[in-house]
Scaffold this motif. Structure first.
Motif, PDB file in Angstrom:
ATOM      1  N   TRP A   1       0.772  13.426   4.514  1.00 58.59           N
ATOM      2  CA  TRP A   1       0.809  11.906   4.601  1.00 58.59           C
ATOM      3  C   TRP A   1       1.693  11.457   5.693  1.00 58.59           C
ATOM      4  CZ3 TRP A   1       4.764   8.723   4.090  1.00 58.59           C
ATOM      5  CH2 TRP A   1       6.219   9.537   3.490  1.00 58.59           C
TER       6      TRP A   1
ATOM      7  N   SER B   1      -7.884  -1.900   4.040  1.00 59.59           N
ATOM      8  CA  SER B   1      -9.150  -1.829   4.730  1.00 59.59           C
ATOM      9  C   SER B   1      -9.066  -2.405   5.847  1.00 59.59           C
ATOM     10  CB  SER B   1     -10.172  -2.451   3.851  1.00 59.59           C
ATOM     11  OG  SER B   1     -10.063  -3.875   3.798  1.00 59.59           O
TER      12      SER B   1
ATOM     13  N   ASP C   1      -3.061   5.448   0.263  1.00 64.93           N
ATOM     14  CA  ASP C   1      -3.701   4.207   0.133  1.00 64.93           C
ATOM     15  C   ASP C   1      -3.085   3.218   1.217  1.00 64.93           C
ATOM     16  OD1 ASP C   1      -4.406   1.852  -1.178  1.00 64.93           O
ATOM     17  OD2 ASP C   1      -2.735   1.355  -2.332  1.00 64.93           O
ATOM     18  N   TYR C   2      -4.245   2.803   2.067  1.00 72.52           N
ATOM     19  CA  TYR C   2      -4.180   2.138   3.220  1.00 72.52           C
ATOM     20  C   TYR C   2      -4.993   0.711   3.315  1.00 72.52           C
ATOM     21  CZ  TYR C   2      -1.689   5.653   5.783  1.00 72.52           C
ATOM     22  OH  TYR C   2      -0.738   6.552   6.325  1.00 72.52           O
TER      23      TYR C   2
ATOM     24  N   GLN D   1       0.615   8.254  -1.262  1.00 76.88           N
ATOM     25  CA  GLN D   1      -0.300   8.379  -2.211  1.00 76.88           C
ATOM     26  C   GLN D   1      -1.838   8.037  -1.330  1.00 76.88           C
ATOM     27  OE1 GLN D   1       0.648   5.646  -5.293  1.00 76.88           O
ATOM     28  NE2 GLN D   1       1.252   7.325  -6.552  1.00 76.88           N
TER      29      GLN D   1
ATOM     30  N   PHE E   1       0.911  -1.097   0.021  1.00 74.34           N
ATOM     31  CA  PHE E   1       0.151   0.236  -0.063  1.00 74.34           C
ATOM     32  C   PHE E   1       0.823   1.429   0.058  1.00 74.34           C
ATOM     33  CE2 PHE E   1      -2.209  -3.310   1.840  1.00 74.34           C
ATOM     34  CZ  PHE E   1      -3.332  -3.335   1.362  1.00 74.34           C
ATOM     35  N   ASN E   2       0.667   2.252  -0.952  1.00 77.80           N
ATOM     36  CA  ASN E   2       1.298   3.411  -1.109  1.00 77.80           C
ATOM     37  C   ASN E   2       0.973   4.445   0.008  1.00 77.80           C
ATOM     38  OD1 ASN E   2       2.659   5.992  -1.852  1.00 77.80           O
ATOM     39  ND2 ASN E   2       4.110   4.427  -3.148  1.00 77.80           N
TER      40      ASN E   2
END
Length: 242
Positions: free
Chosen positions: A76, A53, A50-51, A48, A44-45
């Motif tokens: 971030w 769930s 992105d995490y 950007q 996960f980036n």
């Protein structure tokens, strides 16, 4: 049973390196495929946003290296710190490399900052300061590829130093059976280090560049550290008798 590892990628590689190396997540996948403990990875980036769930569960969360400063104020980074603190308080296992090593130290009560020692590049040797059951295979001293101008300058209170050198006193540490971090880059290969040195040659200056290049004649313990990390994740502490 495979270990399930969540890789929190904290950088995007420079355009001239992306084709060959893709990203730190993939570099870690390649590294971990060369050690004996079965593991599967989700990347996960977080740079950007992105995490994973909440429905997904992992045996450990690995925070990669980054061009960013661990003590930076980028939104971030603040989001990542909040996320990692929640994972830590929940009892999840956390792994940190370079930026991740510094960020976790900072988050858990230590300090990281721009190092007065300057840039560390090439291969670097460390004395081992502690032994643990998951530190197998055993090595006499540790050699890793490095690329950093920041360092951990104070450890969290409950941290144990694993590896140190005069240049980098807090090069690796663990916090009980929950956190394991390294300043060096086990996922780097010599060609990647050479490419980084070439990109930064002007910025580093000729002396540091040449010394770094010459040091790349030496091998490093990247796959050993990868095995330590997976053994650390798999390790179940013995229950204390009442």
């Amino acid at each position: 049973m495979s270990l399930r590892i969540c890789i929190l990628e904290t950088d995007i590689l420079r355009p001239e390196l992306v084709d060959q190396y893709q990203g730190y997540g993939q570099m870690f996948q390649r590294l971990f495929s060369r050690q004996p403990i079965a593991a599967e990875f989700s990347i996960f980036n977080v740079m950007q946003g992105d995490y994973p769930s909440d429905e997904l569960s992992f045996d450990a969360y690995l925070v990669t290296g980054s061009k960013a400063d661990s003590f930076g104020s980028d939104p971030w980074i603040q989001t990542l710190k909040t996320y990692l603190l929640a994972r830590y308080e929940r009892g999840d296992k956390l792994l940190g490399i370079c930026f991740g090593h510094q960020l976790l130290a900072l988050l858990l009560g230590g300090k990281s900052e721009r190092a007065t020692q300057g840039w560390g590049v090439g291969t670097h040797n460390y004395q081992l300061a502690a032994k643990a059951p998951w530190m197998s295979p055993v090595v006499e001293e540790l050699t890793l590829l490095i690329s950093h101008q920041d360092q951990v300058t104070a450890l969290p209170e409950n941290a144990t130093v694993i590896a140190s050198s005069d240049f980098c006193p807090f090069a690796a540490y663990h916090i009980n059976d929950q956190v394991l971090c390294f300043q060096g880059h086990p996922e780097f290969i010599h060609d990647y280090s050479r490419a980084l040195l070439d990109i930064r040659q002007q910025h580093l200056g000729e002396q540091i560049y040449q010394k770094g290049m010459a040091s790349l004649e030496h091998d490093h313990h990247g796959t050993t550290v990868a095995e330590w990390m997976m053994r650390f994740v798999a390790h179940k502490p013995e229950a204390k008798s009442a």
